[in-house]
Design an enzyme around this catalytic site. Structure first.
Site, PDB file in Angstrom:
ATOM      1  N   VAL A 114      64.322  37.210  34.403  1.00  0.00           N
ATOM      2  CA  VAL A 114      63.294  38.242  34.218  1.00  0.00           C
ATOM      3  C   VAL A 114      63.404  39.290  35.320  1.00  0.00           C
ATOM      4  CG1 VAL A 114      60.809  38.698  34.252  1.00  0.00           C
ATOM      5  CG2 VAL A 114      61.704  36.759  32.937  1.00  0.00           C
ATOM      6  N   ALA A 117      66.393  41.510  34.736  1.00  0.00           N
ATOM      7  CA  ALA A 117      66.178  42.476  33.652  1.00  0.00           C
ATOM      8  C   ALA A 117      65.149  43.524  34.029  1.00  0.00           C
ATOM      9  CB  ALA A 117      65.739  41.741  32.389  1.00  0.00           C
ATOM     10  N   GLU A 118      64.143  43.133  34.791  1.00  0.00           N
ATOM     11  CA  GLU A 118      63.040  44.042  35.101  1.00  0.00           C
ATOM     12  C   GLU A 118      63.400  45.056  36.187  1.00  0.00           C
ATOM     13  OE1 GLU A 118      60.231  44.574  33.785  1.00  0.00           O
ATOM     14  OE2 GLU A 118      59.677  42.829  32.598  1.00  0.00           O
ATOM     15  N   SER A 119      63.973  44.580  37.278  1.00  0.00           N
ATOM     16  CA  SER A 119      64.150  45.464  38.439  1.00  0.00           C
ATOM     17  C   SER A 119      65.531  45.413  39.059  1.00  0.00           C
ATOM     18  CB  SER A 119      63.121  45.098  39.519  1.00  0.00           C
ATOM     19  OG  SER A 119      63.411  43.814  40.060  1.00  0.00           O
ATOM     20  N   TYR A 204      64.608  44.055  25.289  1.00  0.00           N
ATOM     21  CA  TYR A 204      64.203  43.343  26.500  1.00  0.00           C
ATOM     22  C   TYR A 204      64.338  41.836  26.322  1.00  0.00           C
ATOM     23  CZ  TYR A 204      61.136  41.392  30.086  1.00  0.00           C
ATOM     24  OH  TYR A 204      60.628  40.647  31.111  1.00  0.00           O
TER      25      TYR A 204
END
Length: 217
Positions: A114, A117-119, A204
């Site tokens: 996560v 993928a997020e940051s 996502y």
């Protein structure tokens, strides 16, 4: 979502087996066949064993092709694959991730996926929509999770892991729905009865699942 990753690895392994078999035997004129069964699984054989068998076209057996199609492994079991190893800072937060996962009963590989993928493991990341930090917490989510400073790595990982745990609990541990809810909100998942038909959310979920597969193997 895990099945495609396992299938892809199986196909690569099968191809490698046949490639090296040819190298060792020197039978450059031999033929290899493949067919797809009713479950969509690709099989490789040395004889046409199915009506839909077709001949596999192999590249010339040269050292350059060997390196091209089967490069030396750049990682070992238990380490991040080469695709992930170049990401800056990802090992910097391992202790935070382990602690948060122990507290909330989560898989460390999932939380890392996560964050990736997020940051991309950038603790100062800010999205155009205002999501902040490693796990890209929105201001409202930060408040709900008790995160006072979303740019503090520990607070952000703790809050993001707690929120992901809540989404898993809400959607009966369905990982795809939990990830969709993490991205688009649980109300959207409830409204559509599944992953919302938003390009961003669908991309996502796949992206996180792909990273999750890579981190696990």
């Amino acid at each position: 979502m895990g099945r495609p990753g396992r299938l892809a690895r199986t196909l690569v392994f099968a191809s490698a087996v046949f490639f090296f078999a040819f190298l060792s035997s020197g039978r450059s004129g031999a033929e290899i066949y493949k067919y797809v069964d009713q479950d969509g699984v690709v099989h490789f054989t040395n004889a046409p064993t199915s009506d839909n068998s077709s001949v596999v076209s192999l590249p010339p057996l040269t050292q350059s092709n060997l390196k091209k199609y089967f490069p030396p492994s750049q990682y070992h079991y238990g380490q991040s694959p080469a695709l992930l190893s170049g990401v800056a800072n990802q090992r910097l937060y391992d202790s935070h991730i382990r602690l948060a996962c122990q507290i909330y009963g989560m898989d460390c590989n999932l939380v890392k996926a996560v964050i990736r993928a997020e940051s991309g493991f950038n603790a100062q990341a800010i999205s155009p929509k205002g999501a902040m930090g490693l796990m890209q917490l929105m201001p409202g989510t930060s408040r709900d999770m008790g995160v006072l400073n979303p740019f503090d790595p520990w607070q952000n990982i703790d809050g993001g892991t707690k929120y992901l745990r809540m989404m898993l609990d809400r959607f009966s541990n369905d990982l795809n729905l939990a990830l969709a809810a993490y991205n688009a909100g649980p109300e959207a998942v409830q409204k559509y009865g599944g992953i919302p038909p938003f390009d961003e959310t669908q991309t996502y979920v796949k992206r996180v699942m792909d990273f999750y597969t890579l981190y696990r193997y």
